[in-house]
Design an enzyme around this catalytic site. Structure first.
Site, mmCIF file in Angstrom:
data_model
loop_
_atom_site.group_PDB
_atom_site.id
_atom_site.type_symbol
_atom_site.label_atom_id
_atom_site.label_comp_id
_atom_site.label_asym_id
_atom_site.label_seq_id
_atom_site.Cartn_x
_atom_site.Cartn_y
_atom_site.Cartn_z
ATOM 1 N N GLY A 78 0.813 -1.202 0.000
ATOM 2 C CA GLY A 78 0.000 0.000 0.000
ATOM 3 C C GLY A 78 0.845 1.250 0.000
ATOM 4 N N THR A 79 2.150 1.088 -0.145
ATOM 5 C CA THR A 79 3.082 2.208 -0.050
ATOM 6 C C THR A 79 3.271 2.944 -1.359
ATOM 7 O OG1 THR A 79 4.866 0.625 -0.425
ATOM 8 C CG2 THR A 79 4.361 1.176 1.849
ATOM 9 N N ALA B 272 14.515 2.731 -2.110
ATOM 10 C CA ALA B 272 15.972 2.773 -2.228
ATOM 11 C C ALA B 272 16.517 1.457 -2.774
ATOM 12 C CB ALA B 272 16.602 3.082 -0.876
ATOM 13 N N ILE C 46 12.487 12.837 -3.220
ATOM 14 C CA ILE C 46 11.116 12.356 -3.207
ATOM 15 C C ILE C 46 10.746 11.924 -4.626
ATOM 16 C CG2 ILE C 46 8.736 12.909 -2.662
ATOM 17 C CD1 ILE C 46 10.682 12.872 -0.254
ATOM 18 N N GLN D 162 1.805 8.731 2.605
ATOM 19 C CA GLN D 162 2.462 7.836 3.553
ATOM 20 C C GLN D 162 2.754 8.537 4.870
ATOM 21 O OE1 GLN D 162 3.855 4.293 3.442
ATOM 22 N NE2 GLN D 162 1.864 4.537 2.488
ATOM 23 N N GLY E 298 14.157 6.204 3.155
ATOM 24 C CA GLY E 298 12.852 5.696 3.545
ATOM 25 C C GLY E 298 11.976 6.739 4.207
ATOM 26 N N GLY F 230 8.305 5.594 4.730
ATOM 27 C CA GLY F 230 7.066 4.910 5.072
ATOM 28 C C GLY F 230 6.797 4.829 6.566
ATOM 29 N N GLU F 231 7.853 4.834 7.371
ATOM 30 C CA GLU F 231 7.676 4.615 8.808
ATOM 31 C C GLU F 231 7.948 5.848 9.659
ATOM 32 O OE1 GLU F 231 8.913 0.361 9.973
ATOM 33 O OE2 GLU F 231 9.940 0.711 8.081
#
Length: 730
Positions: free
Chosen positions: A460-461, A504, A615, A624, A687, A689-690
């Protein structure tokens, strides 16, 4: 670049095919039987009534198990497989499997299975287990559970703290959480001519295929895992699920396709979630705010198998701030609870609540602006390490965020707006910039399109769209001419989509593969008998060029009688890891409104400013990050899985397990500080996403303190926590 996600139309119109959507002729349905005690041994299972129920094809149990072995892979280690012994380690543990002609028949028959247990005492209290906690295993980088960095002449962290003019010492607690993915863990398994095809949402199709082959004791080439749509994951579908193991083994035993899916309640027990934590943080500082010492001692719950420990101290205090003295420790408390595992920002999310709350408490003790305190201790490298950050613009994140959020108007005592007490809070966000090994295949086709493919998953990212964008850039063609493919173990190994690594990792592999594809194309174009035979050729804009002439790559392929050209490219972490430290950075800002009389807390607005390198897709990046920030609010004010003393979860459903809805979330704003980090990888992306969840829970708690004067050192924060003085304006 801003691009609408390629899978968006399929998902919003309901045309995306998820695991449990698949059906085949002769499909049977399985239902998982789960334990009703938290700890003990199964003495017997009476399955007579279940076997005699309408439509039932088979009932499996530890006394009549399916043929499975515990799989072990280099990347994941051992993964637990059900029905292999009679031990029960937590309430809701899978202990049986009923297969019938329909789902309803399997479910109804499963309710008829009678289980007799030899009970043992349940151990469910993290607090009660602190005194007998065990050292955690080494961290993922091999670091010991306890370590310290001390300045010259300092004998111990206690001495450093004793010498500090200002000391803050507090203990913080975070709750157990469950992934509660939109699509419950499920699988559809089909055997044909000795080959297994399994449709099951997972974060790495080739890893799932490896685990299934290992568990079923078959050649890896005989297992085909397919999962183009995952249905939600964030760590919860990193390993092969119980339904996938059971469906695959039962389909082989019965000689027909089998579908298995967990019920919503079973998702809360028969999977794995985030551990609860207790964290004690002691900060010592000079009166000007310079940190002298940080001590961060952490305890986390873990299941009896000790398969995962939440690395809260190692994931935060070890790296975030410049300090002359540092001591961290990580311990675990084995409990009779469901397994714990990776969950969005494992370690960093709960760890940041403690660290960033403590930093805020230090700012109050110093009578210093919380943003100024953080910037004063901004690190150029993790304490005790010589490797500087490859690229860090955290100061810019805070400067932009403070101006955009109106931080200069913040009062140390908050302010009022009618019956609402209003407060502002902030926190730092960091998440390590990682890469996993990945291979991507590129195929140039004679219709002037290209395929970019890898087995990795898109939980879903937006990875599917990233493949198209980086592929188009690398091949110098329009994104519309790229066909991205993923979520299929037959494709080149993309590894796991996790750890905020996918862009990445796969992006770098694309940049390795694309020049190889172009070189092969040019060699074909200049070969004897080819359109540019014997001439110097080059490539640009999707065309082969020579002496003023040009042809599209599709025209070249057609001219030489080739339908396509295919290559692969691989990437993995390399020598850059010996030269720099890598992380993404962010500044979280939050405004809360606490009702004067009811103590209801509302997050009215929040802003996150993030430095995550280049980005690739601005729209997806913002989405996200916003999702992560909302999850941070959920952790701060809503989420917590409550376990009774006997081990039974008391809110294992979406009625009792609280999650925010639209009305709970106010204005969400995201800003991106874009500085490509080519020291990390050739794409320049890190990254994101988190990192969005990191720090947000602390920012909420800090804002609550600013509004009310009440310091809550645990999450989720409840109304009851604020029914104590001092609450300003009462």
């Amino acid at each position: 670049m801003t691009t609408t996600r390629l899978d968006a139309p399929l998902k919003v119109t309901g045309r995306a095919t998820y695991a449990s959507d698949h059906t085949f002729p002769g499909l049977a349905h399985g239902y998982v039987v789960v334990s009703t005690i938290a700890h003990g041994e199964i003495e017997s299972m009476d399955v007579t009534a279940a076997k005699g129920s309408p439509g039932v094809l088979a009932v499996y149990s530890p006394f009549d198990p399916l043929e499975l072995r515990t799989p072990s892979t280099a990347f994941l280690g051992e993964t637990w497989v059900p029905l292999q012994d009679r031990e029960v380690g937590y309430y809701g543990q899978p202990i049986g499997f009923v297969v019938a002609e329909t789902y309803e028949q399997a479910r109804d028959a499963a309710m008829l299975v009678e289980v007799t247990y030899r009970r043992r005492p349940a151990r469910t209290s993290l607090q009660d287990g602190l005194a007998t906690a065990e050292d955690a295993p080494p961290a993922m980088d091999g670091s010991p559970p306890s370590l310290s960095v001390l300045a010259d002449g300092v004998e111990s962290i206690e001495d450093a703290l004793a010498a500090s003019p200002v000391v803050v010492d507090a203990t913080y607690r975070t709750a157990t959480q469950n992934h509660a993915a939109m699509e419950p863990h499920s699988a559809v398994a089909v055997w044909e001519d000795g080959t297994l095809t399994v449709h099951s949402g997972n974060q790495g199709s080739d890893l799932q295929a490896q685990e299934l082959a290992n568990a079923l004791q078959v050649d890896p080439a005989a297992v085909h895992a397919v999962n183009p749509f995952v249905g939600g994951a964030f760590g919860g579908k990193g390993r092969t699920s119980v339904p996938a193991f059971l469906a695959a083994a039962a389909a082989r035993a019965l000689g027909r396709p089998v579908k298995a899916a967990l019920s919503r309640e079973q998702v809360f027990t028969a999977t794995a979630g985030r551990a609860a934590t207790v964290q004690r943080i002691t900060l010592g500082a000079e009166r000007d705010g310079t940190l002298v010492a940080i001590r961060h001692d952490s305890w986390s719950s873990t299941a009896l198998d000790r398969s995962f420990v939440e690395p809260t101290s190692h994931g935060t205090s070890r790296e975030w701030y410049s300090t002359r003295n540092l001591a961290i420790s990580q311990k675990m408390v084995p409990l009779t609870i469901s397994p714990t595992t990776f969950m969005r920002a494992p370690g960093e999310a709960p760890g940041s609540f403690a660290l960033e709350s403590a930093i805020d408490e230090l700012a109050v003790a110093l009578d210093m602006d919380p943003v100024e305190l953080r910037l004063r201790n901004n690190s150029t490298a993790p304490p005790g390490r010589d490797l500087q950050w490859s690229s860090k613009h955290l100061d810019e994140c805070f400067a932009i965020g403070a101006a955009r959020f109106g931080w200069a108007d913040r009062s140390p005592q908050g302010h009022t707006d009618g019956d609402w007490l209003v407060g502002l809070g902030t926190a730092t966000a960091m998440f390590p910039a990682l890469r996993f090994p990945a291979t991507v295949g590129i195929t140039l086709r004679d219709d002037d399109t290209a395929e970019v493919a890898t087995s990795g998953a898109d939980p879903g990212t937006g990875l599917l769209t990233v493949l198209a964008l980086i592929g188009a850039e690398s091949l110098d063609i329009a994104p519309e001419r790229i066909t991205p493919r993923l979520g299929d173990s037959a494709l080149p190994s993309g590894g796991m989509s996790g750890g905020s690594t996918a862009t990445a990792s796969t992006g770098t592999a694309i940049m390795v593969a694309a020049p190889k594809a172009i070189d092969e194309l040019l060699a074909l174009a200049a070969a004897p008998g080819a359109p540019f035979a014997g001439r110097d050729v080059s490539y640009a804009d999707g065309r082969v060029l020579a002496d003023g002439g040009s042809m599209t790559f599709g025209e070249v392929l057609r001219a030489v009688g080739r339908a396509s050209v295919s290559v692969t490219g691989s990437s993995a972490p390399g020598e850059e890891m010996t030269k720099h430290s890598f992380s993404s950075f962010g500044a979280q800002f939050c405004e809360v409104r606490v009702h004067r009389w009811t103590r209801e807390v509302r997050v009215s607005r929040m802003l996150g400013v993030f430095d995550a390198g280049r980005i690739i897709n601005r729209k997806a990046a913002r989405s996200q990050l916003m999702g992560g920030m909302i999850w941070g609010v959920s952790a701060a004010l809503h989420e917590g899985l409550d376990v009774d003393a006997d081990g039974r979860p008391s809110n294992a459903d979406l009625a009792g397990y609280l999650l925010p809805v639209n009305a709970d979330i106010g204005e969400v704003d995201v800003a991106l500080v874009e500085h490509p980090d080519t020291l990390h990888n050739s794409v320049g992306a890190r990254g994101l996403g988190e990192i969005g969840i990191v720090g947000m829970a602390a920012a909420v708690a800090n804002a609550v303190h600013n509004a009310t004067g009440v310091r809550v050192r645990h999450i989720p924060i409840t109304i009851e926590d604020l029914l104590v003085p001092p609450v300003r304006g009462s």
